[in-house]
Motif scaffolding. Structure first.
Motif, PDB file in Angstrom:
ATOM      1  N   UNK A  76      36.043  47.784  47.991  1.00  0.00           N
ATOM      2  CA  UNK A  76      36.359  48.812  47.101  1.00  0.00           C
ATOM      3  C   UNK A  76      35.318  49.464  46.418  1.00  0.00           C
ATOM      4  N   UNK A  77      34.234  48.576  46.246  1.00  0.00           N
ATOM      5  CA  UNK A  77      32.975  48.995  45.226  1.00  0.00           C
ATOM      6  C   UNK A  77      31.835  49.560  46.134  1.00  0.00           C
ATOM      7  N   UNK A  78      31.874  49.483  47.393  1.00  0.00           N
ATOM      8  CA  UNK A  78      30.944  50.009  48.288  1.00  0.00           C
ATOM      9  C   UNK A  78      29.743  49.200  48.118  1.00  0.00           C
ATOM     10  N   UNK A  79      29.915  47.993  48.153  1.00  0.00           N
ATOM     11  CA  UNK A  79      28.549  47.035  47.837  1.00  0.00           C
ATOM     12  C   UNK A  79      28.833  45.849  48.945  1.00  0.00           C
ATOM     13  N   UNK A  80      27.722  45.299  49.052  1.00  0.00           N
ATOM     14  CA  UNK A  80      27.570  44.315  50.216  1.00  0.00           C
ATOM     15  C   UNK A  80      27.705  42.729  49.416  1.00  0.00           C
ATOM     16  N   UNK A  81      27.100  42.703  48.368  1.00  0.00           N
ATOM     17  CA  UNK A  81      27.194  41.374  47.820  1.00  0.00           C
ATOM     18  C   UNK A  81      28.398  41.247  46.833  1.00  0.00           C
ATOM     19  N   UNK A  82      28.989  39.996  47.175  1.00  0.00           N
ATOM     20  CA  UNK A  82      30.229  39.681  46.429  1.00  0.00           C
ATOM     21  C   UNK A  82      30.066  38.174  46.232  1.00  0.00           C
ATOM     22  N   UNK A  83      30.550  37.618  45.120  1.00  0.00           N
ATOM     23  CA  UNK A  83      30.826  36.283  44.996  1.00  0.00           C
ATOM     24  C   UNK A  83      32.140  35.948  45.540  1.00  0.00           C
ATOM     25  N   UNK A  84      32.130  34.866  46.372  1.00  0.00           N
ATOM     26  CA  UNK A  84      33.367  34.107  47.025  1.00  0.00           C
ATOM     27  C   UNK A  84      33.775  32.887  45.937  1.00  0.00           C
ATOM     28  N   UNK A  85      34.987  32.700  45.899  1.00  0.00           N
ATOM     29  CA  UNK A  85      35.480  31.358  45.315  1.00  0.00           C
ATOM     30  C   UNK A  85      36.635  30.904  45.968  1.00  0.00           C
ATOM     31  N   UNK A  86      36.355  29.496  46.502  1.00  0.00           N
ATOM     32  CA  UNK A  86      37.375  28.824  47.083  1.00  0.00           C
ATOM     33  C   UNK A  86      37.748  27.813  46.364  1.00  0.00           C
ATOM     34  N   UNK A  87      39.235  27.627  46.253  1.00  0.00           N
ATOM     35  CA  UNK A  87      39.887  26.351  45.775  1.00  0.00           C
ATOM     36  C   UNK A  87      40.530  25.576  46.756  1.00  0.00           C
ATOM     37  N   UNK A  88      40.212  24.454  46.412  1.00  0.00           N
ATOM     38  CA  UNK A  88      40.934  23.157  47.338  1.00  0.00           C
ATOM     39  C   UNK A  88      42.112  22.817  46.711  1.00  0.00           C
ATOM     40  N   UNK A  89      42.828  22.000  47.416  1.00  0.00           N
ATOM     41  CA  UNK A  89      44.154  21.369  47.434  1.00  0.00           C
ATOM     42  C   UNK A  89      44.208  20.596  46.183  1.00  0.00           C
ATOM     43  N   UNK A  90      42.862  19.911  45.674  1.00  0.00           N
ATOM     44  CA  UNK A  90      42.681  19.076  44.504  1.00  0.00           C
ATOM     45  C   UNK A  90      42.563  19.796  43.250  1.00  0.00           C
ATOM     46  N   UNK A  91      42.389  21.273  43.428  1.00  0.00           N
ATOM     47  CA  UNK A  91      41.893  21.924  42.211  1.00  0.00           C
ATOM     48  C   UNK A  91      40.567  22.152  42.063  1.00  0.00           C
ATOM     49  N   UNK A  92      39.501  21.535  42.767  1.00  0.00           N
ATOM     50  CA  UNK A  92      38.248  22.054  42.565  1.00  0.00           C
ATOM     51  C   UNK A  92      37.899  23.330  43.132  1.00  0.00           C
ATOM     52  N   UNK A  93      37.188  24.245  42.622  1.00  0.00           N
ATOM     53  CA  UNK A  93      36.886  25.610  42.878  1.00  0.00           C
ATOM     54  C   UNK A  93      35.445  25.684  43.125  1.00  0.00           C
ATOM     55  N   UNK A  94      34.901  25.934  44.252  1.00  0.00           N
ATOM     56  CA  UNK A  94      33.648  26.444  44.584  1.00  0.00           C
ATOM     57  C   UNK A  94      33.408  27.993  44.552  1.00  0.00           C
ATOM     58  N   UNK A  95      31.954  28.410  43.922  1.00  0.00           N
ATOM     59  CA  UNK A  95      31.794  29.587  43.998  1.00  0.00           C
ATOM     60  C   UNK A  95      30.253  29.853  44.608  1.00  0.00           C
ATOM     61  N   UNK A  96      30.043  31.026  45.177  1.00  0.00           N
ATOM     62  CA  UNK A  96      28.781  31.301  45.936  1.00  0.00           C
ATOM     63  C   UNK A  96      28.742  32.768  45.926  1.00  0.00           C
ATOM     64  N   UNK A  97      27.467  33.365  45.707  1.00  0.00           N
ATOM     65  CA  UNK A  97      27.348  34.802  46.187  1.00  0.00           C
ATOM     66  C   UNK A  97      27.038  34.947  47.581  1.00  0.00           C
ATOM     67  N   UNK A  98      27.438  35.998  48.343  1.00  0.00           N
ATOM     68  CA  UNK A  98      27.143  35.983  49.702  1.00  0.00           C
ATOM     69  C   UNK A  98      26.884  37.534  49.837  1.00  0.00           C
ATOM     70  N   UNK A  99      26.226  38.074  50.957  1.00  0.00           N
ATOM     71  CA  UNK A  99      25.903  39.296  51.453  1.00  0.00           C
ATOM     72  C   UNK A  99      26.771  39.681  52.673  1.00  0.00           C
ATOM     73  N   UNK A 100      27.838  40.094  52.444  1.00  0.00           N
ATOM     74  CA  UNK A 100      28.733  40.570  53.504  1.00  0.00           C
ATOM     75  C   UNK A 100      28.451  41.426  54.485  1.00  0.00           C
ATOM     76  N   UNK A 101      27.464  42.426  54.185  1.00  0.00           N
ATOM     77  CA  UNK A 101      26.861  43.298  55.026  1.00  0.00           C
ATOM     78  C   UNK A 101      25.954  42.663  56.220  1.00  0.00           C
ATOM     79  N   UNK A 102      25.518  41.333  55.972  1.00  0.00           N
ATOM     80  CA  UNK A 102      24.453  40.430  56.919  1.00  0.00           C
ATOM     81  C   UNK A 102      25.284  39.193  57.563  1.00  0.00           C
ATOM     82  N   UNK A 103      26.625  39.155  57.474  1.00  0.00           N
ATOM     83  CA  UNK A 103      27.119  37.933  57.719  1.00  0.00           C
ATOM     84  C   UNK A 103      28.223  38.160  58.890  1.00  0.00           C
ATOM     85  N   UNK A 104      28.409  37.241  59.536  1.00  0.00           N
ATOM     86  CA  UNK A 104      29.801  37.142  60.589  1.00  0.00           C
ATOM     87  C   UNK A 104      30.667  36.129  60.488  1.00  0.00           C
TER      88      UNK A 104
END
Length: 118
Positions: A76-104
């Motif tokens: 929606x923002x015409x950008x390639x880089x976004x932070x992703x947040x992944x939450x596990x069943x125990x409540x831990x959350x991990x964050x990382x910045x990724x370039x979605x224009x460059x990944x599969x």
């Protein structure tokens, strides 16, 4: 943070067994999310670190250890880089910045790394 020795090896094995999705498709990013951890992933979101995140991009499922899922989200923002947040069943959350224009693929390793693979 969860730590483990076999995360990279598990991710490599997963990548070898599943072909990646297409990279960018117009205003949408499509990719394959791999769970290379021994823990169940409940949510996958995009947004800003420690700030506002999108809805869960896999609302009707969880991602069990060793599983993968094809995902697609709207750019929606015409950008390639976004932070992703992944939450596990125990409540831990991990964050990382990724370039979605460059990944599969996005691989979540048990050493706490969320990695974009071209």
């Amino acid at each position: 943070m969860k730590l483990g020795i076999t995360g990279i090896l598990a991710a490599a094995a997963i990548l070898g067994s599943v072909s990646p999705a297409a990279a960018q498709d117009g205003d949408y990013y499509t990719f394959t999310l791999f769970n290379g951890t021994p823990w169940t992933i409940l949510t996958f979101q995009t947004g800003e670190p420690n700030g506002t995140y999108s809805r869960d991009w896999m609302p009707n499922r969880v991602l069990e250890p060793g599983d993968s899922v094809a995902l697609r989200f709207h750019d929606s923002e015409d950008a390639c880089e976004y932070y992703v947040k992944i939450v596990f069943e125990d409540g831990d959350a991990w964050q990382q910045k990724l370039d979605f224009c460059e990944l599969e693929s996005v691989v979540v390793n048990e050493d706490g790394v969320i990695e974009g693979i071209e």
